[in-house]
Design an enzyme around this catalytic site. Structure first.
Site, PDB file in Angstrom:
ATOM      1  CG  PHE A 144       5.338  -0.095   1.802  1.00 41.95           C
ATOM      2  CD1 PHE A 144       4.906  -1.074   0.916  1.00 41.95           C
ATOM      3  CD2 PHE A 144       4.938   1.219   1.571  1.00 41.95           C
ATOM      4  CE1 PHE A 144       4.079  -0.747  -0.163  1.00 41.95           C
ATOM      5  CE2 PHE A 144       4.114   1.553   0.505  1.00 41.95           C
ATOM      6  CZ  PHE A 144       3.687   0.566  -0.361  1.00 41.95           C
ATOM      7  CG  ASP A 229      10.012   6.355   3.805  1.00 45.46           C
ATOM      8  OD1 ASP A 229       9.168   7.215   4.127  1.00 45.46           O
ATOM      9  OD2 ASP A 229       9.807   5.501   2.914  1.00 45.46           O
ATOM     10  CE  LYS A 258       1.817   7.013   3.729  1.00 44.08           C
ATOM     11  NZ  LYS A 258       1.048   6.420   2.648  1.00 44.08           N
TER      12      LYS A 258
HETATM   13  C1  PLP Z   1       7.028   4.636   4.676  1.00 48.13           C
HETATM   14  C2  PLP Z   1       6.411   4.881   3.338  1.00 48.13           C
HETATM   15  N1  PLP Z   1       7.185   5.297   2.320  1.00 48.13           N
HETATM   16  C3  PLP Z   1       6.669   5.534   1.106  1.00 48.13           C
HETATM   17  C4  PLP Z   1       5.338   5.344   0.842  1.00 48.13           C
HETATM   18  C5  PLP Z   1       4.777   5.592  -0.539  1.00 48.13           C
HETATM   19  O1  PLP Z   1       3.983   6.725  -0.576  1.00 48.13           O
HETATM   20  P1  PLP Z   1       2.969   6.948  -1.800  1.00 48.13           P
HETATM   21  O2  PLP Z   1       1.891   5.927  -1.692  1.00 48.13           O
HETATM   22  O3  PLP Z   1       2.460   8.350  -1.610  1.00 48.13           O
HETATM   23  O4  PLP Z   1       3.778   6.802  -3.055  1.00 48.13           O
HETATM   24  C6  PLP Z   1       4.490   4.906   1.870  1.00 48.13           C
HETATM   25  C7  PLP Z   1       3.056   4.661   1.611  1.00 48.13           C
HETATM   26  O5  PLP Z   1       2.356   4.010   2.344  1.00 48.13           O
HETATM   27  C8  PLP Z   1       5.049   4.667   3.150  1.00 48.13           C
HETATM   28  O6  PLP Z   1       4.287   4.229   4.159  1.00 48.13           O
END
Ligand code: PLP
Length: 416
Positions: A144, A229, A258
């Site tokens: 994700f 990530d 976040k």
């Molecule tokens: C591992 C990871 N990468 C990227 C994202 C995307 O972040 P955003 O919702 O701020 O675009 C998330 C969101 O849950 C995430 O958990």
């Protein structure tokens, strides 16, 4: 005069005038403090999700609030057409915390991922010598990384992808935690491997010990960038500052978001070396709001709190204890409990219903939790949560997980 509306009215308004791209639990929040939130009728709940880790320091943290209030009165937005007096200071602090050299600021997590994709491709063409338009990025099943069309193109979740194609080419998906599959997939056209060191949305999936080190070694061996990530796992959630630290792995770039925004402002970042980041030149990438003074001031305070208070150490201690207590419930509903720090997944046996059914039951007893995938409940409370509050949560969880007859299979809230 502000009209006072009931929870029911707010839900009706939201469902009537808001798009249905989420299915929230039926609670309407209007106030938060630390790990606690209150609904519009004044009922109190313990926040066991913390906005998917965006609220690592809880709701309305006094020091973060103070910074935000002060910055609101000074300067909030300049665009990157001009310098401001918050961006450089924050970038230095963030780069230092990451043991890296340069930072590129965006707003949402998805934008940080998009930025990293552009960075890796350009680096692949200009530094590694990959033939034009042949660059490949390896990612993992059940990943994700966000919701843009390019990012959902590399997703393996049908609900994220269905009817949003055609998708961006250039991604190769291999099974998570599978060393041999990674070895087989990497080619001389691979510019990067993009990995969540713990897969959050997939259900708190922790790779076998040695997998992250293997990814690191494979990337080094094939001159590809390892991009971690850590948007959900980073900045102390898993009991270390970064989840990569659990294997002493240093990636070529961290993606953060976040909790960097202290629960106040969206801010995300790609943090890497100068030699990689130099692929960006004026005009090649940017964002009107990226690096705005309000977000940078807030993020600087978040970084100060991390350095001074070391919340990852609390997360490690409280998380290990909480996982043991959950396992000790020996609930007939639960097939597995796993976690690192305060990122914890509880798997529900399908014959007893979906994780969402249990989230309804937990809501009824005052706990805010969210299912991820169908059978997993994610517990990710603010890292500032007290041991006493966690004990309170455990008592409520024990009530719900001990009373087989009470959880509705139809997903209706139950009253315990
Ligand atoms: C591992 C990871 N990468 C990227 C994202 C995307 O972040 P955003 O919702 O701020 O675009 C998330 C969101 O849950 C995430 O958990």
């Amino acid at each position: 005069m502000v009209q006072k509306r009931s929870s029911k009215q707010h839900i009706e308004l939201t469902e009537t005038f808001g798009a249905h791209n989420y299915a929230p639990l039926e609670v309407v929040l209007s106030r938060g403090e630390g790990a606690w939130v209150w609904d519009v009728e004044g009922k109190r709940y313990l926040d066991m999700l913390s906005a998917y880790s965006a609220l690592n320091f809880g709701h309305c943290h006094p020091r973060i609030q103070k910074t935000a209030h002060a910055q609101l009165d000074l300067l909030t937005l300049t665009s990157r057409a001009f310098y401001n007096d918050t961006l450089g200071v924050m970038c230095e602090k963030l780069a230092t915390l990451c043991g890296m050299e340069q930072v590129l600021l965006m707003n949402s997590g998805a934008e940080a991922v998009e930025t990293a994709i552009k960075m890796a491709r350009r680096w692949g063409y200009r530094e590694k010598g990959i033939p034009r338009d042949k660059a490949e990025i390896i990612c993992f099943s059940n990943n994700f990384h966000g919701r843009t069309t390019t990012i959902v193109g590399m997703s393996t979740s049908e609900s994220s992808r269905a009817d949003f194609g055609p998708f961006t080419p250039g991604f190769v998906v291999v099974p998570f935690n599978d060393k041999a599959a990674l070895d087989a997939a990497i080619t001389r056209n691979t510019c990067a491997v993009l990995i969540e060191p713990i897969q959050g949305e997939a259900g708190i999936i922790i790779p076998d010990s040695g997998f992250l080190s293997h990814v690191r070694a494979v990337c080094t061996g094939h001159n590809a960038l390892m991009i971690a990530d850590e948007i959900q796992t980073g900045l102390c959630r898993t009991g270390k500052i970064f989840a990569c630290n659990h294997e002493a792995v240093i990636p070529d770039a961290y993606l953060l978001g976040k909790s960097l925004g202290g629960g106040i402002t969206p801010i995300s970042a790609v943090v890497s070396s100068r030699s990689v980041m130099q692929v960006f030149t004026p005009g090649s990438h940017g964002s009107t709001f990226g690096g705005n003074p309000l977000a940078c001031a807030v993020a600087e305070t978040v970084l100060d709190l991390i350095i001074e208070e070391r919340p990852h150490e609390r997360a490690a201690k409280l998380g290990a204890w909480f996982v043991e207590e959950l396992r000790g419930l020996n609930s007939p509903y639960i097939s597995a409990v796993r976690g690192r720090g305060l990122l914890i997944g509880v798997d529900i046996l399908p014959e007893y219903g979906k994780a969402k059914d249990f989230c309804h039951a937990l809501l009824d007893v005052g706990l805010l939790c969210k299912d991820t995938r169908e059978q997993t409940i994610r517990f990710a409370p603010p890292l500032i949560i007290s041991e006493e509050d966690l004990r309170w949560a455990l008592e409520r969880i024990a009530l719900v997980f001990a009373r087989k007859d009470k959880v509705s299979r139809a997903g209706q809230p139950c009253n315990i």
